[in-house]
Design a protein around this motif. Structure first.
Motif, short mmCIF file in Angstrom:
data_model
loop_
_atom_site.label_atom_id
_atom_site.label_comp_id
_atom_site.label_asym_id
_atom_site.label_seq_id
_atom_site.Cartn_x
_atom_site.Cartn_y
_atom_site.Cartn_z
N ARG A 177 0.91 -1.14 -0.08
CA ARG A 177 -0.08 0.08 0.07
C ARG A 177 0.88 1.24 0.11
O ARG A 177 0.49 2.33 0.62
CB ARG A 177 -1.00 0.09 1.38
N ILE A 178 1.96 1.17 -0.63
CA ILE A 178 2.74 2.44 -0.69
C ILE A 178 2.49 3.27 -2.09
O ILE A 178 2.67 4.36 -2.20
CB ILE A 178 4.44 1.78 -0.78
N TYR A 181 -2.51 4.19 -3.77
CA TYR A 181 -3.66 4.53 -2.67
C TYR A 181 -3.38 6.11 -2.36
O TYR A 181 -3.32 6.33 -1.17
CB TYR A 181 -3.25 3.51 -1.68
N GLU A 182 -3.59 6.93 -3.57
CA GLU A 182 -3.14 8.18 -3.31
C GLU A 182 -2.16 8.54 -2.38
O GLU A 182 -1.83 9.30 -1.83
CB GLU A 182 -4.44 8.77 -2.53
N THR A 183 -0.97 7.77 -2.77
CA THR A 183 0.17 8.14 -2.13
C THR A 183 1.42 7.69 -3.07
O THR A 183 1.07 6.66 -3.78
CB THR A 183 0.54 7.33 -0.80
N GLN A 184 2.57 8.17 -3.02
CA GLN A 184 3.87 7.69 -4.09
C GLN A 184 4.81 7.79 -3.17
O GLN A 184 4.93 8.60 -1.97
CB GLN A 184 3.87 8.67 -5.18
N GLY A 187 7.43 10.88 -2.42
CA GLY A 187 6.29 11.93 -2.35
C GLY A 187 6.06 12.51 -3.90
O GLY A 187 6.34 12.06 -4.90
N GLU A 188 5.98 14.13 -3.77
CA GLU A 188 5.53 14.61 -4.99
C GLU A 188 6.28 16.09 -4.90
O GLU A 188 6.27 16.67 -3.97
CB GLU A 188 4.09 15.00 -5.07
N HIS A 198 6.38 13.25 -9.99
CA HIS A 198 6.64 12.21 -8.70
C HIS A 198 8.23 11.59 -9.16
O HIS A 198 8.41 11.23 -10.39
CB HIS A 198 5.92 11.10 -8.91
#
Length: 221
Positions: A177-178, A181-184, A187-188, A198
């Motif tokens: 879940r890294i 799921y609205e996450t990278q 980061g950004e 990204h």
């Protein structure tokens, strides 16, 4: 009355039958076609995931790419085993590889959230490198050193199937879940006015650059 001139029979070329092109395929060609089908299936599953957000589709998109890689290995072994290789098979192999290891991994990255304009530019660069690498291989394969079975000794630049490494990384990140799921991971970044990026997308740039290298020589197993 004069003698009749002998009649001349004109033979007509046989009319091509339905699916005559497919009937000319060797067993290895069907395996290669299966590779391309796996790549196309992966792309469509990535698209379906964006519509439904059903994780079954993203896992399917991931697994179709290794399945294509397995068929890509088998088609070469079958061609050498049956001693049936052709220019058609070579071109078919390149087209299937472009779909399975070029477009499909890029579509997967987009489905998992690499969707900014700069991310997309990285993936377009990656696909372009894949196209250039496959075209160069087809143009130079005749001049590369080969063994007694006609197998080349090395690749110039990394082969396009090495992009499967990106897919395996995405499998790990998605299972934990890294990513997606609205996450990278990493980061950004905000670049300039209104641009986001990204850092994970740089994987595509690195992989694409390695494919078009003239100094990297990868032994062919």
């Amino acid at each position: 009355m004069g003698a009749k001139s002998p009649s001349v029979s004109v033979s007509k070329s046989p009319r091509p039958s339905h699916f005559s092109m497919v009937r000319s395929f060797h067993l290895a060609d069907f395996l290669t076609l299966g590779n391309g089908i796996c790549g196309a299936s992966s792309i469509l599953c990535s698209m379906k995931y964006l519509v439904t957000l059903n994780v079954w589709y993203v896992w399917s998109a991931m697994y179709f790419i290794p399945m294509g890689a397995l068929l890509d290995v088998l088609d070469g072994r079958v061609a050498r085993w049956r001693q049936r290789s052709s220019l058609l098979g070579q071109e078919l192999d390149s087209l299937a590889d472009l779909v399975s290891f070029g477009v499909a991994p890029a579509a997967l990255g987009f489905a998992l959230g690499l969707q900014s304009n700069l991310d997309i530019s990285c993936m377009i660069y990656f696909i372009s490198c894949g196209i250039a690498r496959l075209a160069r291989y087809n143009a130079t394969v005749a001049s590369l050193p080969k063994d007694g079975q006609g197998k080349v000794h090395y690749f110039e630049g990394t082969p396009i199937p090495t992009s499967i490494g990106i897919v395996f990384l995405f499998m790990y990140l998605f299972s934990h879940r890294i990513i997606g799921y609205e996450t990278q991971p990493f980061g950004e970044l905000h670049v300039g006015a209104g641009f986001t990026f990204h850092p994970l997308a740089l994987l595509y740039v690195l992989n694409g650059t390695a494919m078009i290298s003239r100094t990297l020589r990868i032994p062919k197993l």
